[in-house]
Design an enzyme around this catalytic site. Structure first.
Site, short mmCIF file in Angstrom:
data_model
loop_
_atom_site.label_atom_id
_atom_site.label_comp_id
_atom_site.label_asym_id
_atom_site.label_seq_id
_atom_site.Cartn_x
_atom_site.Cartn_y
_atom_site.Cartn_z
N SER A 1 43.23 41.62 43.70
CA SER A 1 43.16 41.84 42.26
C SER A 1 43.27 43.34 41.95
O SER A 1 44.22 44.00 42.38
CB SER A 1 41.86 41.23 41.72
OG SER A 1 41.88 41.18 40.31
N ASP B 1 48.46 31.80 40.19
CA ASP B 1 47.52 32.88 39.91
C ASP B 1 48.01 33.69 38.71
O ASP B 1 49.13 34.20 38.69
CB ASP B 1 47.41 33.78 41.15
CG ASP B 1 46.38 34.89 40.99
OD1 ASP B 1 45.83 35.06 39.90
OD2 ASP B 1 46.14 35.60 41.99
N HIS C 1 43.24 32.37 41.26
CA HIS C 1 43.00 33.77 41.61
C HIS C 1 41.85 33.91 42.61
O HIS C 1 41.57 35.01 43.07
CB HIS C 1 42.68 34.57 40.35
CG HIS C 1 42.67 36.06 40.55
ND1 HIS C 1 43.73 36.75 41.07
CD2 HIS C 1 41.71 36.99 40.31
CE1 HIS C 1 43.45 38.04 41.13
NE2 HIS C 1 42.22 38.22 40.68
#
Length: 387
Positions: free
Chosen positions: A205, A269, A362
């Site tokens: 991320s 995602d 995610h």
């Protein structure tokens, strides 16, 4: 009295007694919000150092997952479960003078290889400062390089009214080192101890964004030693970090210095599809994108499906996929083994994913699964083109 902790949330099974216990967030047994989605600690013993990029990818993802945890927890899993050497865990002051940029160093050393892993932490769900970095869509332009996401640059160590000077000078208001300068100087010291030591950068991320932006400043400062020893950059669920000019600049420099860069994306995602790649925001991805579908089948792609989250045409297929992922959460432990069993906490997010597709995708669970169940062949093209 037993209690279960999930970041700042405390569950008390015996609340009727009136007794409570505040969790120790610095304890080696405290697990973060992200960590509760995937509690696996051990590396996959089937993926070994001689497997090259596949091994580094699996190791990097586990390091990226561990970076969300506190110092004591990281030291415990790295030393006791991975049997490798941890150098230190750092919480570094960023542009806003708050210790929100966290990372850790570890060293994977044997007779045949000596590699330092630098893992940047991603966005904590309850960290307002990290979210401010994510949503700061201001551009920061480096001459000759292009425009870069301002929020990410600030988290890395961009200084107001100063930019990126070669050397950082502490002052009365900011005594802690900024992330880039600290990592750079620490790596220089470690790499000077041996000519054979190399290092890789990684993150999930926001952590992935910081990992790929770090070498961009090395290019700016022409840090020859660090560029020569950089084995590769592995990011997971990484958002876009700059415009098209910046992407082309980075691809050219990475190729020039023979630095591998793998940007791993799992299925739907939502984060790698942000900020938008359109005529208004102008953000562009670059590098080798390894895309995994929900069956954890991977392939190198020029562009991920549904590149901008989200379009009306893709809504229904994404929801169908989310339903399949929820069903899979109950069956995968039988088809792939007990280590892939998913807990109730992640299943709650799978349900949320039915309404907001791409949220649960995610999670670190799916990225760890991708590195373990996906074929190593996806890394071969880059290996064959780099001598």
């Amino acid at each position: 009295y037993a209690c279960r902790t999930i970041n700042n949330v405390i569950f008390f099974p015996h609340f009727h007694t009136g007794k409570t216990k505040k969790p120790d967030k610095d304890s080696a047994t405290f697990i973060s919000f992200i960590g509760n989605m995937d509690k696996r600690m051990k590396l996959d013993s089937k993926i070994k150092p001689e497997h090259g990029c596949h091994y580094y990818s699996a190791l990097s993802m586990m390091a990226s997952k561990a970076s969300y945890e506190n110092r004591a927890y990281i030291e415990t899993i790295v030393k006791d479960h991975w049997k490798v050497y941890i150098l230190r865990v750092f919480g570094l002051a960023d542009y806003q003078e708050k210790a929100t940029t966290q990372l850790f160093f570890m060293r994977d050393k044997s007779e045949n290889h000596d590699t330092i892993v630098v893992a940047f932490r991603g966005t904590e769900p309850f960290d307002a400062d990290a979210w401010c970095s994510d949503f700061d869509l201001s551009w920061y332009e480096l001459q000759g390089m292009g425009k870069i996401h301002g929020g990410f640059m600030k988290a890395l160590g961009l200084q107001k009214n100063v930019g990126w000077p070669m050397e950082y000078k502490a002052n009365e208001t900011r005594k802690e080192p900024l992330a880039y300068y600290f990592v750079r100087d620490k790596l220089k010291a470690l790499l000077s101890e041996s000519e054979n030591t190399k290092y890789i950068l990684t993150g999930h991320s926001l952590g992935g964004a910081l990992a790929i932006l770090f070498p961009s400043i090395l290019f700016l400062h022409e840090e020859k030693l660090l560029l020569q020893r950089l084995e590769g950059v592995y990011t997971y669920g990484q958002p876009r970090v700059g415009d098209e000019k910046f992407g082309k600049y980075m691809e050219s420099k990475l190729e020039e210095h023979k630095i591998r860069y793998f940007r791993i994306v799992y299925c739907n995602d939502m984060v790698p599809r942000l900020p938008y790649d359109d005529k208004d925001l102008l953000f562009k991805h670059f590098g080798t994108c390894v895309y995994y579908n929900r069956h954890y089948q991977g392939k190198v792609v020029a562009e991920i499906p549904n590149k901008n989250y989200f379009s009306p045409l893709s809504a229904i297929p994404m929801m169908i996929n989310a339903i399949c992922e929820l069903i899979r959460s109950f069956t995968i432990c039988y088809s792939k083994g007990a280590e892939y069993k998913e807990g109730w906490f992640l299943r709650v997010f799978r349900i949320i994913g039915l309404v907001i597709p791409g949220v649960s995708a995610h999670s670190t669970q799916d990225y760890v699964n991708s590195t373990r169940l996906g074929s190593s062949d996806v890394f071969l093209p880059s290996e064959e083109t780099i001598p």
